[in-house]
Design an enzyme around this catalytic site. Structure first.
Site, PDB file in Angstrom:
ATOM      1  CB  THR A  50       3.251   8.636   0.305  1.00  0.00           C
ATOM      2  OG1 THR A  50       3.605   9.791   1.074  1.00  0.00           O
ATOM      3  CG2 THR A  50       4.424   7.689   0.232  1.00  0.00           C
ATOM      4  CB  CYS A  51      -1.830  10.070  -0.187  1.00  0.00           C
ATOM      5  SG  CYS A  51      -2.295   9.175  -1.673  1.00  0.00           S
TER       6      CYS A  51
END
Length: 205
Positions: A50-51
């Site tokens: 995920t970011c």
């Protein structure tokens, strides 16, 4: 097996987790859900990148070997969000919303009578323990390992990603059950994230 649906009874099965004393435990789903209102949601796998607050980069075409060789030593965040397929990139963006969404809405879910919020993934309990630690703000969500996908198969929600080298995984889904009876069964298609969010479950309460 047909996917679990509204009106069905949650199947029983064993899932694993590490407790607060770092001891490996095995628990049956019926012991967690019988006589209670529970949310059980599943994701294709723990640690889907995920970011996590980093700027998201657009996916680029190329093999994993090419991406690792090109980017890892330059900027490891670039590797974390670069995938060879758009479907994989969709899973990245969806994980940004799915698990954090249930953590953020946990208090609201509890206030509406939900006793347990259970996250299940086809991973071993060591991976799930490490994944859970990446969410220090979590107070209510339990991360449960379905290492051999037995329970995922019992739900009829297995996803064959063998062609991508990932083996049998879980479809993305969210279930609401009251005393083992399924009241909402929200199962995503492909890499979508349109029906299984915490907000979607809130609407079913």
């Amino acid at each position: 097996m047909a996917p679990i649906a509204v009106g069905d009874t949650l199947p029983d099965g064993n899932l694993s987790y590490f407790d607060e004393n770092d001891q490996l435990q095995t628990v049956s789903t019926h012991s967690l859900a019988a006589g209670k209102k529970v949310v059980l949601f599943g994701v294709p796998g723990a640690f889907t990148p995920t970011c996590r607050g980093q700027p998201c980069l657009k996916p680029r075409k190329g093999t994993l070997h090419q991406l690792v060789g090109r980017d890892r030593m330059v900027n490891h965040y670039m590797f974390l969000v670069s995938f060879p397929t758009s479907a994989a990139h969709a899973h990245v963006l969806n994980h940004m919303k799915h698990v954090p969404g249930f953590i953020e809405k946990a208090e609201e879910l509890k206030s509406k009578g939900v006793a347990e919020i259970l996250c299940i993934s086809v991973n071993d309990p060591f991976v799930m323990k490490a994944w859970a630690k990446t969410y220090p703000e979590n107070k209510h969500l339990k991360f449960l390992a379905d290492g051999s996908a037995e329970y995922t198969r019992a739900l009829g929600l297995e996803l064959d990603l063998s062609e991508k080298g990932l083996g049998i995984r879980s479809k993305r889904f969210a279930l609401l059950a009251d005393d083992l009876k399924v009241k909402a069964a929200n199962v995503e298609s492909g890499g979508e994230f349109t029906v299984s969010s915490a907000e979607d479950i809130m609407k079913a309460l």
